[in-house]
Design a protein around this motif. Sequence first.
Motif, short mmCIF file in Angstrom:
data_model
loop_
_atom_site.label_atom_id
_atom_site.label_comp_id
_atom_site.label_asym_id
_atom_site.label_seq_id
_atom_site.Cartn_x
_atom_site.Cartn_y
_atom_site.Cartn_z
N LEU A 390 30.01 26.02 62.58
CA LEU A 390 30.28 26.98 61.53
C LEU A 390 29.06 27.19 60.64
CD1 LEU A 390 32.28 28.81 60.09
CD2 LEU A 390 33.15 26.82 58.87
N ASP A 391 28.27 26.14 60.44
CA ASP A 391 27.07 26.27 59.60
C ASP A 391 26.06 27.24 60.20
OD1 ASP A 391 26.77 24.52 61.74
OD2 ASP A 391 25.22 23.34 60.75
N LEU A 392 25.95 27.26 61.54
CA LEU A 392 25.04 28.19 62.20
C LEU A 392 25.51 29.63 62.01
CD1 LEU A 392 22.64 28.76 64.06
CD2 LEU A 392 24.14 28.37 66.02
N ALA A 393 26.82 29.85 62.13
CA ALA A 393 27.36 31.21 61.94
C ALA A 393 27.12 31.69 60.51
CB ALA A 393 28.85 31.23 62.27
N VAL A 394 27.33 30.82 59.53
CA VAL A 394 27.13 31.21 58.13
C VAL A 394 25.66 31.50 57.87
CG1 VAL A 394 27.24 30.35 55.76
CG2 VAL A 394 29.17 29.99 57.31
N ARG A 395 24.78 30.67 58.42
CA ARG A 395 23.33 30.89 58.22
C ARG A 395 22.91 32.25 58.80
NH1 ARG A 395 18.76 29.58 61.23
NH2 ARG A 395 19.93 28.30 62.72
N ALA A 396 23.42 32.57 59.98
CA ALA A 396 23.06 33.85 60.60
C ALA A 396 23.62 35.03 59.81
CB ALA A 396 23.57 33.88 62.04
N LEU A 397 24.85 34.90 59.31
CA LEU A 397 25.44 35.99 58.53
C LEU A 397 24.66 36.24 57.24
CD1 LEU A 397 29.24 35.22 58.98
CD2 LEU A 397 28.04 37.26 59.78
N ARG A 398 24.20 35.16 56.60
CA ARG A 398 23.38 35.33 55.40
C ARG A 398 22.09 36.06 55.72
NH1 ARG A 398 24.43 29.24 53.36
NH2 ARG A 398 26.29 29.61 52.09
N ALA A 399 21.46 35.66 56.84
CA ALA A 399 20.20 36.30 57.22
C ALA A 399 20.41 37.77 57.56
CB ALA A 399 19.60 35.56 58.41
N LEU A 400 21.50 38.08 58.25
CA LEU A 400 21.76 39.47 58.61
C LEU A 400 22.08 40.30 57.37
CD1 LEU A 400 23.78 38.99 61.89
CD2 LEU A 400 21.53 40.02 61.65
N GLY A 401 22.66 39.68 56.36
CA GLY A 401 22.87 40.40 55.10
C GLY A 401 21.56 40.77 54.46
N ALA A 402 20.57 39.87 54.57
CA ALA A 402 19.25 40.17 54.03
C ALA A 402 18.54 41.25 54.84
CB ALA A 402 18.41 38.90 53.98
N SER A 403 18.89 41.35 56.15
CA SER A 403 18.20 42.33 56.99
C SER A 403 18.51 43.76 56.59
CB SER A 403 18.60 42.12 58.46
OG SER A 403 19.91 42.59 58.71
N SER A 404 19.60 43.95 55.82
CA SER A 404 19.91 45.32 55.38
C SER A 404 18.89 45.84 54.40
CB SER A 404 21.30 45.33 54.73
OG SER A 404 21.32 44.48 53.59
N GLU A 405 18.02 44.94 53.89
CA GLU A 405 16.98 45.38 52.95
C GLU A 405 15.75 45.94 53.65
OE1 GLU A 405 16.17 41.99 50.59
OE2 GLU A 405 18.21 41.77 49.84
N LEU A 406 15.72 45.84 55.00
CA LEU A 406 14.58 46.38 55.73
C LEU A 406 14.55 47.90 55.59
CD1 LEU A 406 14.81 44.31 59.02
CD2 LEU A 406 13.21 43.98 57.16
N GLY A 407 13.36 48.45 55.59
CA GLY A 407 13.22 49.90 55.45
C GLY A 407 12.82 50.55 56.75
N GLY A 408 12.60 51.87 56.70
CA GLY A 408 12.13 52.57 57.88
C GLY A 408 13.23 53.37 58.55
N LEU A 449 32.01 25.96 53.83
CA LEU A 449 31.41 26.84 54.84
C LEU A 449 32.40 27.92 55.28
CD1 LEU A 449 29.44 24.28 57.05
CD2 LEU A 449 28.47 26.12 55.68
N ALA A 450 33.68 27.53 55.46
CA ALA A 450 34.69 28.52 55.85
C ALA A 450 34.85 29.58 54.77
CB ALA A 450 36.03 27.82 56.12
#
Length: 665
Positions: A390-408, A449-450
């Motif tokens: 579950l920790d891996l899933a949460v870490r990836a979800l946090r990172a993907l939330g940050a990816s929405s800040e990418l431009g272009g 984590l849940a």
Amino acid sequence: MASQSLVILFLKALVASRKSLGLYPVGSEMATAWIQRLHRSLDGFFQQGLEFPVRVGRDRFSWTGEELLTLDPGLEALRQELEIRGITAFSITRGVEDWELKTFLELLNLPPEELGYLAGACAYLRSRSVVNVSVETPGGSREGERPRDATWRALQTGKDDVDLFVEGVLEKTDERFAELTYDRTGLTRWFETVANGDPVGRIYDAVKMLGGMAEGAGDREIRGRTIMESLLRLPEPTLRPLLTDRLLRLGGSDLIAFNLLTQVTSGELDQIARLVPTDQLLALSSELLEFPWEEGKRQRLIEEIVSTVERQSEPETADEPEGEPLAKDDPLLLELRQEIVAACRPDILLERSTDILLALIFNVDSEEYPAFAVDAIEEILGEALARGKLDLAVRALRALGASSELGGARMREHARHLALFHRQMAGRTHVSLVAGLLRETAGAEQLALAADYLRLVPGEGAEQFTNLLAEEHDRRVRGRMCQVLALMGPPAVPILLGWLDDTRWFVVRNVAYILGRIGDESTFRALVGTLDHAHPRVRLEVVRALPVLGGSDAITPLLQTISDPDPTVRREVVKLLGGLRNDEAVPALRELIGRPLAPGEDMEIRREAVGALATIGSPFARTALEKVAGRRLWFWQRREKRLQALAVRALATGRGMGADEDDDV
């Protein structure tokens, strides 16, 4: 009516007799003994209430008002044997004779193809003058059912007995081919058998059939890999035209051929390059540039083809030895082996794969890679949740939330894929995996984590989690799920409020508990509206939550509940009024202590009221206690005297005594 255990004994006796009859020669003493044993057992079963007919369903046997799922392998095998012979029901009467039972068992041991047609089992018994054993087959009406009734049943369900039989045959055929696609050697032999007469056409038709079946399966990649390995094991005279005339020629237009080609390794592609012209490989790579599906796979296949052609064009050079080989027990080699084995553990591979895909999303400039990486990371996170990561899933979800800040410009398509990804992660499949982790011993870190997972996915995730909470039967798991929603905090509140109107009292109780733990003041009014709930445990949980949510505003609704019909709720209200330390509660508490005790009324609530007044501790409350302590009582009023002594002690010590404390009066 026959019990389920009785029918199980009968069916198992039938299975044992059928197998034994097949082991011994016809007419032998052992075969005859088994038939007589079955006959004796039947007599006993009839005396205990065994009734016929016994009907054969798709996954069960049924009889008068009862049914039995064929979870037992032996009973499931018997059901299949009856089904493939077209037998939908069978009956045995009390007057059955040994030779009739023997004929019925021989029917069950007869190869199905020898019956000739679906109703062949009925004709088999009829031709041998069997009258005390009968079977029903597709096309016939049910017992006591007119042809018009059978037609009406078929119109209502859309399926008659023949349809169900055909569906069963197709299901078994699909299962057999699914097993075959996991057996490389067996699949290769089957291809060689199919190739008789027209090798290329017949084999490719078989490949298309197996590939089409694999497309809808969850193990599509594994099946495709097995099919390709089996094809490459075919003799060269068969393999060469299959590659040139079918797989490579159709690889740019046929999805099944394309998927098979994407399964080959670099070494296998070298093998293919030795069997086909180089021009055909290059032509395939050109066609793939226009291929409309699977961008990531297409790009990798094109790159592999180009690399293979380049390797084929390089002149071969003799390999020169570069020093002595390492010994098997060399420490350096052993250490390297251990590192490789450790790196190949599934958990490590999942983490590394996730890191690579996240790097593609953040760092690659092309339009296709982020979308492809988001699609792939969904599968990886599903596997991670299934493995308890579950920790891996949460870490990836946090990172993907940050990816929405990418431009272009590439972010428009990527954002669409990302939104779809989050909706899928909030779906029931993934949320069920999160809830399943709580079935094991879950510590505070796992619960946190849940909660983080539910906060990081859309609101549908919390809705699905609450649905699962309502369906959960294990009390301990429900408690952990409630803690998760409480840790989720305010984002869970809008979803939880919608469950306060649920008809199941235990669901409303859990929601009230969670809202009290969250402590959002905006939910105070909604909970006040549930104080009139029919179930006392709901009202108990609501009154506990009100002081947390409303503070001094909870005085009024609590005072309205002080006369609740349930004594547990009343005692809890009294305790909570004392804890609020507000003089508004004093008149009600004083009245509760001073009124005559009704027959059957709980004395403990009055003791709690004394304790509540002592807890409030204001001059107004102490005055009320002094009145209780100064009352004149008769010697026979023992309970009132205990209450008076409790008030005296409360005045002296400045605190009350709860219902569980003992006094010496």
